[in-house]
Design a protein around this motif. Structure first.
Motif, PDB file in Angstrom:
ATOM      1  N   PRO A   9       0.847  -1.204   0.000  1.00  0.00           N
ATOM      2  CA  PRO A   9       0.000   0.000   0.000  1.00  0.00           C
ATOM      3  C   PRO A   9       0.877   1.246   0.000  1.00  0.00           C
ATOM      4  O   PRO A   9       1.903   1.305   0.683  1.00  0.00           O
ATOM      5  CB  PRO A   9      -0.790  -0.129   1.313  1.00  0.00           C
ATOM      6  CG  PRO A   9      -0.799  -1.586   1.619  1.00  0.00           C
ATOM      7  CD  PRO A   9       0.530  -2.100   1.140  1.00  0.00           C
ATOM      8  N   ALA A  10       0.522   2.243  -0.776  1.00  0.00           N
ATOM      9  CA  ALA A  10       1.345   3.441  -0.902  1.00  0.00           C
ATOM     10  C   ALA A  10       1.600   4.109   0.442  1.00  0.00           C
ATOM     11  O   ALA A  10       2.647   4.737   0.640  1.00  0.00           O
ATOM     12  CB  ALA A  10       0.676   4.427  -1.864  1.00  0.00           C
ATOM     13  N   GLU A  11       0.678   3.961   1.384  1.00  0.00           N
ATOM     14  CA  GLU A  11       0.834   4.578   2.692  1.00  0.00           C
ATOM     15  C   GLU A  11       2.050   4.055   3.443  1.00  0.00           C
ATOM     16  O   GLU A  11       2.621   4.760   4.277  1.00  0.00           O
ATOM     17  CB  GLU A  11      -0.428   4.339   3.541  1.00  0.00           C
ATOM     18  CG  GLU A  11      -1.651   5.090   3.069  1.00  0.00           C
ATOM     19  CD  GLU A  11      -1.475   6.599   3.190  1.00  0.00           C
ATOM     20  OE1 GLU A  11      -0.849   7.041   4.178  1.00  0.00           O
ATOM     21  OE2 GLU A  11      -1.942   7.326   2.302  1.00  0.00           O
ATOM     22  N   VAL A  12       2.469   2.825   3.157  1.00  0.00           N
ATOM     23  CA  VAL A  12       3.602   2.235   3.861  1.00  0.00           C
ATOM     24  C   VAL A  12       4.878   3.037   3.611  1.00  0.00           C
ATOM     25  O   VAL A  12       5.699   3.236   4.517  1.00  0.00           O
ATOM     26  CB  VAL A  12       3.792   0.755   3.446  1.00  0.00           C
ATOM     27  CG1 VAL A  12       5.101   0.192   4.004  1.00  0.00           C
ATOM     28  CG2 VAL A  12       2.612  -0.083   3.922  1.00  0.00           C
ATOM     29  N   PHE A  13       5.064   3.507   2.387  1.00  0.00           N
ATOM     30  CA  PHE A  13       6.277   4.238   2.038  1.00  0.00           C
ATOM     31  C   PHE A  13       6.037   5.730   1.816  1.00  0.00           C
ATOM     32  O   PHE A  13       6.941   6.445   1.393  1.00  0.00           O
ATOM     33  CB  PHE A  13       6.911   3.631   0.776  1.00  0.00           C
ATOM     34  CG  PHE A  13       7.942   2.577   1.060  1.00  0.00           C
ATOM     35  CD1 PHE A  13       9.294   2.893   1.081  1.00  0.00           C
ATOM     36  CD2 PHE A  13       7.558   1.283   1.339  1.00  0.00           C
ATOM     37  CE1 PHE A  13      10.241   1.923   1.367  1.00  0.00           C
ATOM     38  CE2 PHE A  13       8.499   0.302   1.619  1.00  0.00           C
ATOM     39  CZ  PHE A  13       9.847   0.633   1.635  1.00  0.00           C
ATOM     40  N   LYS A  14       4.837   6.201   2.116  1.00  0.00           N
ATOM     41  CA  LYS A  14       4.495   7.594   1.829  1.00  0.00           C
ATOM     42  C   LYS A  14       5.451   8.576   2.493  1.00  0.00           C
ATOM     43  O   LYS A  14       5.864   9.573   1.889  1.00  0.00           O
ATOM     44  CB  LYS A  14       3.055   7.875   2.269  1.00  0.00           C
ATOM     45  CG  LYS A  14       2.553   9.269   1.895  1.00  0.00           C
ATOM     46  CD  LYS A  14       1.092   9.458   2.310  1.00  0.00           C
ATOM     47  CE  LYS A  14       0.542  10.773   1.781  1.00  0.00           C
ATOM     48  NZ  LYS A  14       1.287  11.940   2.287  1.00  0.00           N
TER      49      LYS A  14
END
Length: 458
Positions: A235-240
């Motif tokens: 999920p993009a939030e993991v590396f945001k």
């Protein structure tokens, strides 16, 4: 028989910027650039067009061949650095390499809308955070255009140069001869083209052909490597918190078990996983877009393990191809596995995939990567995932997706001088196919310098 002063084999990043610079210089030399692929506006992958779900082996592959090379349909990411992406600075010097990459950046920006962001790993706390967790962030400036805008830029470059520079698309060079001080280039269209200067710039797709051609002319080749790994999707939030700062984080980790180096590569925030077809071998890659309307909810990047070989083995690319072939055989193309399933020693199935909270962006075959990837490389990747989880919690979640196999093929490094000239007079080799560069910025920079050099030759 047609005759030109300069013939360039390949219109990838190096060839495209050779054309640009020749045109800008107003060269009086006749130049022909030959490529096995198509013009920019004709390069369309049936997968991304939504016509098919899996790679159908188009010949030529529109992702890998054509004007701009494999970089045209990439995510348009240019890393301005000598810390990775090739060894251009070892041939021409650190300052000159940076100056050329900055020049390439200015050219690209002149064809863009002007708002492509330039990221930098300097002045962030990410480097300190990595060091505290035994990870190493490489310094770089990153210009990101996005897949759609990168293509538009290259189309504009082609439009500007096509009336001055000659192009021959959908044409493969089969053989090269040297007689009486001239090169004779034989194509699959039963044509022979004569030239004084011959430039081999066929990119990663043409690396084997470049090696074979150099061997025919007794040009020395040095052993190189092959990078083998997987493409990770989270999920993009993991590396945001990372990608918002630096867009792409080049992170290197030395494993405790084997002391091998594992690195992140080609990070694509809010992107999608795609396939590549290299000489009939289906591998995996990633794209991302600048337009928010085209973005996904996931981020993907590669985890790669570098493999170098000693005697008696000499063909590192064949090693990588053999592993990818097993993946193709078991999965009919790309295999996909949940990280949790891999750790539990079980294959991913369609039933398990339906329960996953993470929706894959590539229609791949659910399976078991442990049947494909050698144990050492797989152990390295698993250890790296747990290390990254310390700076990006959620990285080691069960639903994290691994796609395989991702292979970065490198040509045996062609021995060239500071002018990219081989031991064979007037035979030049540059770009990713030479083993000298491994990135869009460095390959493009080498093309600029090559045009300047040849423009001054008699």
């Amino acid at each position: 028989m047609r005759e030109f002063d300069v013939v360039v084999v390949g219109s990838g990043a190096a060839g495209a910027f050779m054309a640009y610079e020749f045109n800008k210089l107003g060269t009086n030399k006749s130049v022909l650039i030959i490529d096995g692929g198509r013009k920019v506006d004709q390069r369309k992958c049936p997968i991304t067009e939504g016509k098919v779900d899996y790679c159908i082996g188009c010949k030529p592959c529109n992702i890998m061949y054509g004007f701009g090379g494999a970089g045209t349909l990439s995510d348009g990411k240019y890393n301005i650095t000598t810390n990775f992406g090739g060894d251009l600075h070892n041939y021409i010097g650190e300052k000159k390499a940076y100056d050329l990459m900055e020049y390439v950046d200015s050219v690209l920006m002149s064809f863009d809308k002007g708002d492509a962001k330039l990221y930098s790993t300097d002045n962030t706390n990410l480097k300190s955070e990595c060091l505290r967790n035994d990870l190493h962030l490489l310094t770089a400036k990153v210009r990101h255009f996005g897949t759609e805008r990168n293509r538009e830029i290259l189309q504009k470059i082609y439009n500007q140069v096509k009336d001055k520079i000659n192009f021959e698309f959908m044409t493969m060079v089969e053989e090269v001869e040297f007689k009486d001080g001239f090169y004779y280039v034989h194509t699959n269209k039963t044509e022979t083209i004569k030239c004084k200067y011959l430039v081999l710039a066929a990119g990663r797709s043409g690396s084997k052909w470049i090696s074979d051609t150099c061997q025919e002319f007794d040009v020395n080749l040095m052993k190189n490597r092959v990078d083998i790994g997987v493409r990770v999707e989270v999920p993009a939030e993991v590396f945001k918190h990372i990608t918002d700062q630096v867009y792409e984080a080049k992170i290197v980790y030395q494993t405790k078990q084997y002391n091998d180096l594992v690195r992140t590569f080609c990070m694509n925030p809010y992107g999608e996983v795609v396939t590549e077809n290299t000489n009939g071998i289906i591998t995996v890659n990633g794209h991302s877009y600048a337009d928010p309307a085209l973005r996904t909810e996931n981020t993907n990047f590669a985890l790669l393990v570098t493999n170098k070989f000693t005697e008696p083995f000499k063909d590192s690319n064949e090693y990588g191809e053999s592993i990818a072939r097993v993946s193709n055989m078991l999965g009919g193309g790309v295999l996909m596995q949940r990280f949790g399933d891999l750790i539990k020693g079980r294959r991913s199935s369609e039933r398990r995939m339906k329960k996953s909270f993470l929706k894959p962006t590539l229609n791949a075959t659910a399976g078991d990567l442990s049947l494909v990837m050698p144990k050492r490389q797989l152990d390295d990747i698993i250890e790296m995932i747990y290390a990254l989880d310390k700076i990006a919690p959620g990285m080691a979640n069960d639903d994290t997706l691994l796609y395989g196999i991702e292979v970065k093929f490198y040509n045996s490094v062609v021995e060239v001088d500071e002018n990219f000239e081989t031991s064979k007079e007037n035979l030049f080799c540059l770009g990713d196919g030479s083993g000298v560069t491994h990135s869009l910025s460095q390959a493009s920079a080498s093309g600029v310098l090559m045009a300047r050099i040849l423009n001054e030759r008699d």
